[in-house]
Design an enzyme around this catalytic site. Sequence first.
Site, short mmCIF file in Angstrom:
data_model
loop_
_atom_site.label_atom_id
_atom_site.label_comp_id
_atom_site.label_asym_id
_atom_site.label_seq_id
_atom_site.Cartn_x
_atom_site.Cartn_y
_atom_site.Cartn_z
CD GLU A 150 19.42 16.34 172.66
OE1 GLU A 150 19.50 16.72 173.82
OE2 GLU A 150 20.03 15.34 172.23
CD GLU A 163 23.55 15.12 170.33
OE1 GLU A 163 23.35 14.49 171.40
OE2 GLU A 163 23.45 16.34 170.24
O1 IFM Z 1 26.02 15.84 175.65
C1 IFM Z 1 24.68 15.80 175.23
C2 IFM Z 1 24.46 16.69 174.04
O2 IFM Z 1 24.85 18.01 174.30
C3 IFM Z 1 23.00 16.71 173.68
N1 IFM Z 1 22.47 15.37 173.54
C4 IFM Z 1 22.79 14.40 174.55
C5 IFM Z 1 24.27 14.40 174.86
C6 IFM Z 1 24.58 13.37 175.94
O3 IFM Z 1 23.88 13.66 177.11
#
Ligand code: IFM
Length: 478
Positions: free
Chosen positions: A164, A380
């Site tokens: 990210e 994710e």
């Molecule tokens: O916990 C985070 C993760 O570290 C990165 N993406 C979003 C998740 C939820 O906020």
Amino acid sequence: MLAFPEGFLWGTATSAYQVEGSTRADGRGESIWDRFTAEPGRIDDGSSGEPACDHYRRWREDIQLMQALGLQAYRFSISWPRIYPTGEGAPNPAGLDFYDRLVDGLLDAQIEPLVTLYHWDLPQALQAQGGWARRETAARFRDLAVTVMERLGDRVKLWLTINEPWVVAFLGHLYGEHAPGLRDLATAVRVSHHLLLAHGLALQAFRQLNLPGRMGISLDLHAYVPASSAPEDQEAAQRALALESGWFLDPLFRGRYPDTALAWYQARQVEPPVEPGDLELIAQPMDFLGVNYYTRHVVAHDPSEPWTGIRNVAGPGPVTAMGWEVYPQGLQEVLTWVHRTYLAPRLAAVPASSRAREEVPSAGSQPSPWDHPCPLIITENGAAYPDELVEEGGELRVADPERIAYLEGHLRAIWQALQEGAPVAGYFAWSFLDNFEWARGYTRRFGLVYVDYPTQRRIPKASALWYRDVIARHGLDA
Ligand code: IFM
């Protein structure tokens, strides 16, 4: 039955700072998150990544639990300050040994490791020299990548460079919500370029080391919709898409920043510090794209917002404990949009002789998304809800029907995107365990497995058992 393609990989994800704890063990150095969490007022509950889930010491039992849940893959990240406590010099053998053991443990349990090289815990010593705003940090990241790849590359087949980059650059350097807590547009834009450069350098090193396996990057992507039919809102939604998703996807797939975003920043005297050769390095073909998807953004024009002119407003749907709208269809939209806009043009440029099976399906056999030169992996997706641990008949349980509905809705969206031709090769639920949710501390629970922090006991939630069944059936009820 909504069956998923052969080879579709089912996993869960975590990151080092969020689960490991043991922040002072075995020579680990200080990270920007250790420093940031120590500043009063930064974290909702005043907590830090110590002890988090104590995964650094409990990894064996965690792998057993993954195995019991039938997980096929586990995404975790490397703590940079465990490997390079001061960011440079000789690597710390104890840090490398930890990940070596973890990888072996996973492989013994027949769980595929997916290693993220950077999930936000920069060594504080590198921050002191300027952090990601300094070009040299990308070179230090290359050193980290090479050291880790040389040690684990004989066994790890799936790699992510950066997690990210938008969050790192903008939440960390423009909005001040994440470490290092800065608020400066020019710095955020510099950082974003250096993160992309770091990705390019690591990918180049991966190719030079001639390792088997695949390397990609994870982007946080959203669906965007204007808050109203007013032309300013329509334009704001387009701008959000260019400043957030396009700012990373365009350099990675097209070798240039989006013109509209460049013009927007230039009007504010801000420019990415591009040097000759950078964009070629950044746009080297990668082996997969990691997609992190949680919600959509409903975008309004806001002239009082000095940096982007954008304000995200509440959407009509239900929200999770993060206040994020549940909008599974957005994942389908994102996957088909990325496929159409970025993957398909690249595929068209690949010589017909070396094209993936997607282009030449053989009769009777289903094309595998892994055959695509750049498949998409959902690295994710998940939701925080206020879970409650209850005792029933002497057993501890967590009923989390909303999380099950969230996950199921998003898996259906992926299935739909697959039917529309998007080459989605795997899914990693965020997260394996409840953990340290950055600025929200331990007040938000994303895990499929509940962590009772005072005892560190792990209790699989109903969603974990549901996910186990999805994996076992390789699909969902129609
Ligand atoms: O916990 C985070 C993760 O570290 C990165 N993406 C979003 C998740 C939820 O906020």
